[in-house]
Scaffold this motif. Structure first.
Motif, PDB file in Angstrom:
ATOM      1  N   GLU A   1       1.276  -1.501  -0.229  1.00  0.00           N
ATOM      2  CA  GLU A   1       0.449   0.191   0.226  1.00  0.00           C
ATOM      3  C   GLU A   1       0.980   1.438   0.164  1.00  0.00           C
ATOM      4  O   GLU A   1       0.620   2.263  -0.832  1.00  0.00           O
ATOM      5  CB  GLU A   1      -1.023  -0.437   1.009  1.00  0.00           C
ATOM      6  CG  GLU A   1      -1.756   0.976   1.434  1.00  0.00           C
ATOM      7  CD  GLU A   1      -3.318   1.486   2.547  1.00  0.00           C
ATOM      8  OE1 GLU A   1      -2.216   0.350   3.421  1.00  0.00           O
ATOM      9  OE2 GLU A   1      -3.456   1.927   2.040  1.00  0.00           O
TER      10      GLU A   1
ATOM     11  N   LYS B   1       2.575   1.765  -3.326  1.00  0.00           N
ATOM     12  CA  LYS B   1       1.101   2.128  -4.213  1.00  0.00           C
ATOM     13  C   LYS B   1       0.545   3.516  -3.805  1.00  0.00           C
ATOM     14  O   LYS B   1       0.997   4.556  -4.837  1.00  0.00           O
ATOM     15  CB  LYS B   1      -0.218   1.495  -4.074  1.00  0.00           C
ATOM     16  CG  LYS B   1      -1.386   1.875  -4.385  1.00  0.00           C
ATOM     17  CD  LYS B   1      -2.460   1.516  -4.210  1.00  0.00           C
ATOM     18  CE  LYS B   1      -2.872   2.328  -2.947  1.00  0.00           C
ATOM     19  NZ  LYS B   1      -4.280   1.191  -2.335  1.00  0.00           N
TER      20      LYS B   1
ATOM     21  N   SER C   1       1.141   7.713  -6.092  1.00  0.00           N
ATOM     22  CA  SER C   1       0.979   8.833  -7.074  1.00  0.00           C
ATOM     23  C   SER C   1       1.317  10.096  -6.710  1.00  0.00           C
ATOM     24  O   SER C   1       1.108  11.043  -6.788  1.00  0.00           O
ATOM     25  CB  SER C   1       0.478   8.962  -5.429  1.00  0.00           C
ATOM     26  OG  SER C   1      -0.779   7.656  -5.976  1.00  0.00           O
TER      27      SER C   1
HETATM   28  P1  AMP Z   1     -11.368   5.308   1.395  1.00  0.00           P
HETATM   29  O1  AMP Z   1     -11.707   4.340   1.658  1.00  0.00           O
HETATM   30  O2  AMP Z   1     -11.283   6.765   0.654  1.00  0.00           O
HETATM   31  O3  AMP Z   1     -10.734   5.891   2.891  1.00  0.00           O
HETATM   32  O4  AMP Z   1      -9.533   5.268   0.425  1.00  0.00           O
HETATM   33  C1  AMP Z   1      -8.847   4.298   1.105  1.00  0.00           C
HETATM   34  C2  AMP Z   1      -8.136   3.891   0.111  1.00  0.00           C
HETATM   35  O5  AMP Z   1      -7.156   5.234  -0.699  1.00  0.00           O
HETATM   36  C3  AMP Z   1      -6.912   3.017   0.625  1.00  0.00           C
HETATM   37  O6  AMP Z   1      -6.642   2.420  -0.414  1.00  0.00           O
HETATM   38  C4  AMP Z   1      -5.798   3.790   0.821  1.00  0.00           C
HETATM   39  O7  AMP Z   1      -4.275   2.971   0.208  1.00  0.00           O
HETATM   40  C5  AMP Z   1      -5.708   4.405  -1.357  1.00  0.00           C
HETATM   41  N1  AMP Z   1      -4.570   5.588  -0.662  1.00  0.00           N
HETATM   42  C6  AMP Z   1      -4.858   6.905   0.076  1.00  0.00           C
HETATM   43  N2  AMP Z   1      -4.345   7.470  -0.208  1.00  0.00           N
HETATM   44  C7  AMP Z   1      -3.692   7.158  -1.459  1.00  0.00           C
HETATM   45  C8  AMP Z   1      -2.758   8.250  -2.324  1.00  0.00           C
HETATM   46  N3  AMP Z   1      -1.853   8.899  -2.253  1.00  0.00           N
HETATM   47  N4  AMP Z   1      -2.247   7.122  -3.448  1.00  0.00           N
HETATM   48  C9  AMP Z   1      -2.924   6.010  -4.209  1.00  0.00           C
HETATM   49  N5  AMP Z   1      -4.250   5.358  -3.570  1.00  0.00           N
HETATM   50  C10 AMP Z   1      -4.208   5.906  -1.821  1.00  0.00           C
END
Ligand code: AMP
Length: 621
Positions: A273, A276, A280
């Protein structure tokens, strides 16, 4: 004359107190709480200044409960007592929960197998509502310590596709956490509100929400303060986690020895994670894991996740097709959910719609901010501005009456919340129960509408047909939940039911139902007239037969035979299609039996003579 306000000497003019209300985005991966601070709605931080609260709960043996970052930090070392993504379990059955991907980590409480599915934790057994309540309690504490006051209410967001029981369990969890729910708001609507799109006269908005574990696309149409959901689509098993999984698999493929221990796997997933997220911001990320070292760049990542990105675009295409729209007809695309930070997603969306998506608000915060704005309006701190955000009832709601006809109680396009009542009566003498069939749609016949529910009202005191008064009240709350209450007015006997009329309904079905009601308008009116005439005729036949049974001695020679013949002709007319013919024959029967009816009336008035006027009056009441 208007009253003038006079301020207290030396003091300021009293201002109405600012009431504390928050918006809560109860997410699958992370949750947030937002409140208005002065002119703006802001995300409330915890005592360490962090905004996102991981939706993770850890239960310890001493009974203590940790929520958020501290709980997530325990996941690797104590997976069976650390619960994540509980939102996926809300409203689900035992079987669905046990079959879900995260279930294998937990032990289920067999003693509660017939009620809510509960997990055995070090702190006792906990069901999804209790676990969600633990998260909400932590959010409430965070809000109260940040705002330095007691919370008076909250707007909590839920996915647009959440069904009745999922919504109800969200409310139950809030109640358990001591939070008054001002309203459940659909997540896409909240995001559009955050971008101020509710102040525009009209427009089509696509909300693209890629969170940690779920993906939702909603197509909203805004017309004069009313948000209509035109179409929705998504995948409850697609999210940022799958992108982590793609990197995890890639990492596993690159190692001589695979990570097999659960703890090691959890750690590797966390690392995936991180990679990933770093991608970004950076074009390339260095990968170091035990003795392995390498790199992953955006191009390689793009190739790894192509099937996932394609899936999201396919869903957008499907949602547009459902609403009969082209990508170019969309005015705004709102990006929501942490995973929409990935450039690979933003680029694919911009390419498909032919315009840049709105990304100026942090995609993790947009839903909570929109909910916070609504909470401020609903608690009364702020006027609603040009438009009040409203939802409408998309199809008429009503009940079945005699002749399989529909009596509409809440017409289509009524703004909700709304409550309406209508009185009904019994059809037969001595009828003690009534079957209430709740239907939805625009057509006149029950068989052409959607059947929503049936329930019975029993214990109606036996009376002559038409004497009982049954009030049926329809109430649709702000979340679209319909409660139907039937009450017999003399005894107060009640029966009720709760229904989610939008369950299983999509824009397509609504459109088809509306179209068919337009096409069949004339035919429906004729059928209605015919059915009403049939019901009225049958009622008169029944009443005359009952009268002949009780007061047969008042009949004159030959009179009964003439009435019989008229009834026979009316029965034949009832079988035919013409309401005019039924009316004519009903009229004839009425005329023929009028003398008999007058004799009965005389007899009953005579039998009342001698009683006081008061007694007669109260008998008539
Ligand atoms: P949420 O459920 O909206 O809080 O989204 C969480 C997801 O967003 C998780 O899979 C995180 O790894 C992803 N996420 C958060 N920040 C980033 C980022 N900068 N780039 C890619 N994915 C992200």
């Amino acid at each position: 004359m208007a009253l003038l306000q006079i301020s207290e000497p030396g003091g300021e003019a009293a201002r109405p107190a600012h009431r504390l209300a928050v918006g809560i985005d109860l997410g699958t991966t992370n949750s947030l709480v937002a409140a208005s601070c002065g002119d703006k709605v802001e995300i409330l931080p915890d005592d360490k200044g962090r905004h996102l609260v991981p939706s993770v709960v850890h239960y310890s043996e001493d009974g203590s409960v940790q929520v958020g970052h501290e709980a997530r930090a325990r996941a690797a070392a104590d997976p069976s007592n650390t619960i994540a993504s509980v939102k996926r379990w809300l409203g689900k059955s035992q079987q669905e929960i046990r079959q879900s991907s995260q279930a294998s980590r937990y032990q289920f409480d067999e003693t509660r197998a017939d009620t809510a599915p509960a997990i055995i934790t070090a702190a006792g057994s906990r069901d999804p509502v209790q676990i969600s309540a633990d998260i909400l309690s932590a959010l409430r504490d965070q809000a109260e310590s940040c705002l330095k006051g007691k919370l008076e209410g909250a707007v909590i967001t839920v996915p647009a596709y959440f069904n009745d029981s999922q919504r109800q369990q969200t409310k139950d969890a809030a109640e358990l956490a001591g939070i008054k729910v001002l309203r459940l708001l659909n997540e896409p609507t909240a995001a559009a509100v955050a971008y101020g799109l509710d102040t525009e006269d009209q427009g089509a908005v696509v909300v693209f929400d890629l969170g940690g574990g779920t993906f939702d696309v909603s197509l909203l149409s805004m017309r004069q303060g009313v948000f209509e959901v035109l179409a929705t689509g998504g995948d409850t098993n697609l999210g940022g986690d799958d992108f982590d999984q793609a990197i995890f698999d890639w990492l596993q493929g690159g190692f001589a020895a695979k990570a097999t221990a659960i703890a090691e796997q959890v750690e590797l997933r966390t690392y995936a994670e991180k990679i990933k997220q770093q991608l970004s911001a950076d074009d390339e990320v260095a990968v170091e894991w035990s003795e392995y070292s390498g790199k992953l760049d955006r191009e390689e990542f793009r190739a790894l996740v192509k099937p996932l990105v394609d899936k999201t675009i396919l869903t957008c295409r499907r949602v547009l097709r459902d609403a009969g729209m082209e990508p170019g007809q969309i005015d705004n695309i709102v990006m929501v959910g942490g995973a929409t930070r990935m450039p690979v997603i933003r680029e694919a969306v911009a390419e498909f719609f032919g315009k840049q998506p709105l990304v100026s608000i942090d995609p993790d915060k947009a839903v909570a901010i929109g909910a916070g704005l609504q909470a401020d309006v609903l608690i009364g701190n702020k006027s609603a501005g040009k438009f009040l955000l409203l939802d409408v009832n998309p199809l008429s709601l009503g009940i079945e009456t005699m002749g399989e006809l529909v009596e509409k109680i809440i017409p289509r396009n009524t703004t909700i919340p709304v409550a309406k009542a209508q009185e009904f009566t019994t059809f037969k003498d001595g009828q003690t129960a009534m079957s209430i069939h709740v239907v939805q749609g625009e057509r006149e016949l029950v068989s052409d509408c959607r059947s929503l529910a049936r329930f019975e009202l029993r214990g109606i005191p036996p009376m002559v047909a038409g004497a009982a008064k049954i009030r049926v009240t329809f109430q649709v709350d702000a979340d679209g939940l319909l409660s139907v209450v039937a009450e017999e007015l003399s005894t107060g006997k009640k029966s009720e039911i709760q229904i989610k009329p939008s369950y299983g309904l999509n824009a397509d079905t609504i459109e088809t139902m509306l179209q068919s009601s337009h096409e069949h308008a004339k035919q429906d009116m004729e059928i209605r007239a015919q059915r009403e005439a049939q019901v009225e005729a049958q009622q008169i036949i029944d009443a005359i037969n009952a009268a002949r049974e009780s007061d047969g001695h008042l009949l004159q020679p030959g009179e009964s035979e003439r009435i019989d013949a008229a009834i026979e002709r009316l029965k034949q007319a009832i079988q035919g299609a013409s309401s005019i013919e039924i009316h004519e024959q009903t009229e004839k029967l009425n005329r023929l039996s009028a003398d008999f009816a007058a004799r009965r009336m005389d007899l009953h008035i005579k039998s009342l003579q001698g009683e006081s006027i008061n007694a007669i009056e109260s008998a008539e009441e």
